[in-house]
Motif scaffolding. Structure first.
Motif, PDB file in Angstrom:
ATOM      1  N   PRO A 182      -6.995  11.531 -11.593  1.00  0.00           N
ATOM      2  CA  PRO A 182      -7.123  11.219 -10.168  1.00  0.00           C
ATOM      3  C   PRO A 182      -5.818  11.523  -9.453  1.00  0.00           C
ATOM      4  CG  PRO A 182      -6.793   9.214 -11.432  1.00  0.00           C
ATOM      5  CD  PRO A 182      -6.931  10.325 -12.428  1.00  0.00           C
ATOM      6  N   LEU A 183      -5.886  11.788  -8.172  1.00  0.00           N
ATOM      7  CA  LEU A 183      -4.670  11.933  -7.376  1.00  0.00           C
ATOM      8  C   LEU A 183      -4.397  10.581  -6.724  1.00  0.00           C
ATOM      9  CD1 LEU A 183      -5.161  15.355  -5.576  1.00  0.00           C
ATOM     10  CD2 LEU A 183      -4.121  14.877  -7.787  1.00  0.00           C
ATOM     11  N   LEU A 184      -3.162  10.151  -6.808  1.00  0.00           N
ATOM     12  CA  LEU A 184      -2.815   8.861  -6.226  1.00  0.00           C
ATOM     13  C   LEU A 184      -2.822   8.919  -4.704  1.00  0.00           C
ATOM     14  CD1 LEU A 184       0.215   7.735  -8.437  1.00  0.00           C
ATOM     15  CD2 LEU A 184      -2.226   7.271  -8.751  1.00  0.00           C
ATOM     16  N   SER A 185      -3.236   7.813  -4.106  1.00  0.00           N
ATOM     17  CA  SER A 185      -3.160   7.720  -2.653  1.00  0.00           C
ATOM     18  C   SER A 185      -1.704   7.612  -2.229  1.00  0.00           C
ATOM     19  CB  SER A 185      -3.901   6.476  -2.160  1.00  0.00           C
ATOM     20  OG  SER A 185      -5.265   6.565  -2.456  1.00  0.00           O
ATOM     21  N   LEU A 225       1.424   6.044  -0.103  1.00  0.00           N
ATOM     22  CA  LEU A 225       1.731   4.654   0.205  1.00  0.00           C
ATOM     23  C   LEU A 225       1.529   4.328   1.678  1.00  0.00           C
ATOM     24  CD1 LEU A 225       4.885   4.034  -1.992  1.00  0.00           C
ATOM     25  CD2 LEU A 225       2.544   3.254  -2.386  1.00  0.00           C
ATOM     26  N   SER A 226       1.488   5.366   2.504  1.00  0.00           N
ATOM     27  CA  SER A 226       1.281   5.096   3.931  1.00  0.00           C
ATOM     28  C   SER A 226      -0.187   5.282   4.306  1.00  0.00           C
ATOM     29  CB  SER A 226       2.177   6.004   4.768  1.00  0.00           C
ATOM     30  OG  SER A 226       2.138   7.325   4.295  1.00  0.00           O
ATOM     31  N   GLY A 227      -1.055   5.270   3.306  1.00  0.00           N
ATOM     32  CA  GLY A 227      -2.485   5.423   3.567  1.00  0.00           C
ATOM     33  C   GLY A 227      -2.874   6.881   3.516  1.00  0.00           C
ATOM     34  N   GLY A 228      -4.082   7.174   3.092  1.00  0.00           N
ATOM     35  CA  GLY A 228      -4.512   8.559   2.985  1.00  0.00           C
ATOM     36  C   GLY A 228      -3.883   9.244   1.797  1.00  0.00           C
ATOM     37  N   LYS A 229      -3.885  10.578   1.822  1.00  0.00           N
ATOM     38  CA  LYS A 229      -3.374  11.312   0.676  1.00  0.00           C
ATOM     39  C   LYS A 229      -1.858  11.256   0.593  1.00  0.00           C
ATOM     40  CE  LYS A 229      -7.115  14.627   0.096  1.00  0.00           C
ATOM     41  NZ  LYS A 229      -7.515  16.040   0.106  1.00  0.00           N
ATOM     42  N   MET A 230      -1.381  11.403  -0.618  1.00  0.00           N
ATOM     43  CA  MET A 230       0.054  11.477  -0.825  1.00  0.00           C
ATOM     44  C   MET A 230       0.536  12.820  -0.280  1.00  0.00           C
ATOM     45  SD  MET A 230       1.991  10.366  -4.223  1.00  0.00           S
ATOM     46  CE  MET A 230       1.817  11.745  -5.287  1.00  0.00           C
ATOM     47  N   SER A 231       1.603  12.771   0.475  1.00  0.00           N
ATOM     48  CA  SER A 231       2.079  13.991   1.104  1.00  0.00           C
ATOM     49  C   SER A 231       3.507  14.312   0.686  1.00  0.00           C
ATOM     50  CB  SER A 231       2.001  13.841   2.616  1.00  0.00           C
ATOM     51  OG  SER A 231       2.835  14.774   3.249  1.00  0.00           O
ATOM     52  N   GLY A 261       6.543  -1.470   2.154  1.00  0.00           N
ATOM     53  CA  GLY A 261       5.993  -0.945   3.405  1.00  0.00           C
ATOM     54  C   GLY A 261       4.668  -0.241   3.230  1.00  0.00           C
ATOM     55  N   ALA A 262       4.110  -0.321   2.040  1.00  0.00           N
ATOM     56  CA  ALA A 262       2.889   0.443   1.748  1.00  0.00           C
ATOM     57  C   ALA A 262       1.633  -0.143   2.389  1.00  0.00           C
ATOM     58  CB  ALA A 262       2.686   0.518   0.240  1.00  0.00           C
ATOM     59  N   ASP A 292      -7.951   3.758  -0.749  1.00  0.00           N
ATOM     60  CA  ASP A 292      -6.661   4.280  -0.279  1.00  0.00           C
ATOM     61  C   ASP A 292      -5.491   3.355  -0.585  1.00  0.00           C
ATOM     62  OD1 ASP A 292      -7.934   6.515   0.870  1.00  0.00           O
ATOM     63  OD2 ASP A 292      -8.424   5.345   2.657  1.00  0.00           O
ATOM     64  N   ASN A 293      -5.679   2.472  -1.551  1.00  0.00           N
ATOM     65  CA  ASN A 293      -4.641   1.497  -1.852  1.00  0.00           C
ATOM     66  C   ASN A 293      -3.740   1.986  -2.991  1.00  0.00           C
ATOM     67  OD1 ASN A 293      -3.130  -0.790  -2.527  1.00  0.00           O
ATOM     68  ND2 ASN A 293      -4.757  -2.141  -1.804  1.00  0.00           N
ATOM     69  N   GLY A 294      -2.670   2.665  -2.606  1.00  0.00           N
ATOM     70  CA  GLY A 294      -1.767   3.240  -3.591  1.00  0.00           C
ATOM     71  C   GLY A 294      -1.133   2.193  -4.492  1.00  0.00           C
TER      72      GLY A 294
END
Length: 346
Positions: free
Chosen positions: A209-212, A214-220, A243-244, A253-255
């Motif tokens: 899986p790709l981790l979400s 921390l600021s919501g949505g996909k990891m960028s 701050g996540a 979306d909970n990293g």
RNA sequence: CCGCCCUUAGCUCAGCCCGGUAGAGCAGCCGACUGUAGAUCGGCUUGUCCCCCGUUCAAAUCGGGGAGGGCGGACCA
């Protein structure tokens, strides 16, 4: 270890397996080979760590594990890495990967590392590239790569070669199983189409899986606060996780929860340690978990509040990352040479 | 080889024609409210205006040169 245990070990913490029966046959026949490729582009982070931790599962299940440092791919993908930096970044990727494997409780020596340019320049490989290029439409190649190759206003031909080469890598490395993040799915589905026409079998696929973020949505990659980096110190980790995005009782979306499930708990289990949450008496006092599932249950029920969870996760992530961070600190030349703009010699 | 277009905040771009030393949206940061974060309000920050030379009291804006990027044409023996 019996067949069922091996299969469970290989497939745990995965997003998808293509296909379970194929994987079962490979395991029944002996010790299959599995490979994962990393294009040495930007700095490695906690997302890489989760996919690398799983290599420990593969080793324990008796698989032959190969890690490809796909140097040419790093340049073909919109020149994410300048050609001149490919060697330096490859050295950094291999060292960081070895450190993560060790941190996950496995032996880095048990893994074979291969550099893309070690075999991608051969006549046989080149011919394979030309032939698959002739057989594959622009649209097909673009679609296969769409989740991996950077979008650009002026895409280059390199992005079209990318999925073809990755398909050929499977054959060149004689991999029975292709492993990678779920973003690699499109490419490996193309590989499964192409390889049977070129004297090799379609690989079984295991996707992490790709981790979400921390600021919501996909990891960028461009958003520094959306992920924990391997070089982050305790303080930085606390700040990022503190701050996540982490709505009480929600998993989507909970990293923070994902870090626990895919990295922290697997590593703690390997070490035989438990996850401790310090909590003020006013909210019920300390908690101890031996596995992820009961923790998630408590979180979804509202019995475990994000404000209590976050500091404990930050501390645990810090502990897991510490040896990797130490390696990078002990060998500063790795980062300095790989990313001179960021860590340049001063 | 020829022609045309683009380059301004982290990102997307406006401003340029009719010179008066720069703006919007998003992002970011800080407060308020939530026992976290987000959402929602309130406030705030940020710039070698691609580079060089010139004209001018004054250049993001005009002129010349250059660099990077894009598009098209031509060539198709």
């Amino acid at each position: 270890m019996d067949a069922a245990d091996r299969q469970a070990l290989v497939t745990r913490y995965t997003e998808e397996v293509v296909t379970e029966p194929e994987l079962g046959e490979l395991l029944a026949d002996g010790d299959p080979s599995v490979y994962i490729g990393y294009a040495p582009t930007g700095e490695m982070h906690i997302g890489h760590f989760t996919t690398i931790r799983k290599l420990a599962d593969f080793l324990r299940a008796g698989l032959d594990v190969t890690v490809l440092i796909a140097d040419l791919h790093a340049h073909l993908d919109d020149e994410k890495s300048p050609y001149e930096l490919l060697n330096a970044r490859s050295r950094y990727y291999q060292a960081a990967t070895e450190a993560m494997v060790a941190a996950a409780g496995a032996d880095p020596e048990a893994i074979e590392f291969v550099r893309g340019t070690d075999f991608q320049l051969s006549e046989e490989y080149a011919l394979g590239l030309y032939r698959t290029a002739a057989e594959t439409t622009l649209a097909r190649s673009r679609r296969a790569a769409s989740e991996v190759v950077r979008e650009s206003d002026s895409p280059t031909v390199g992005g079209l070669f990318y999925p073809l080469m990755q398909s050929l890598d499977v054959r060149a490395l004689e991999a029975d199983i292709a492993y990678g993040g779920i973003d690699q799915r499109g490419i490996y589905m193309l590989a499964r189409e192409l390889l049977p026409e070129h004297g090799w079998h379609a690989p079984a696929c295991v996707f992490a899986p790709l981790l979400s973020g921390l600021s919501g949505g996909k990891m960028s990659a461009s958003e520094a606060d959306s992920k924990v980096n391997l070089t982050d110190d305790r303080e930085a980790i606390e700040e990022k996780i503190g701050g996540a995005y982490c709505p009480a009782g929600e998993r989507a979306d909970n990293g923070v929860l994902e870090y626990l499930e895919y990295l922290v708990f697997p590593v703690l289990a390997e070490r035989g340690e438990r996850f401790v949450i310090e909590r003020p008496e006013e909210y019920g006092g300390d908690l101890v978990y031996e596995a992820y599932e009961p923790l998630e249950e408590a979180f979804l029920d509202g019995r475990l509040h994000p404000a209590d969870l976050k500091p404990a996760v930050a501390a645990a992530v810090d502990e897991v990352i510490a040896p990797v961070r130490a390696t990078l600190t002990d060998r500063p030349e790795l980062l300095a040479e790989a990313y001179p703009e960021t860590y340049g010699d001063d």
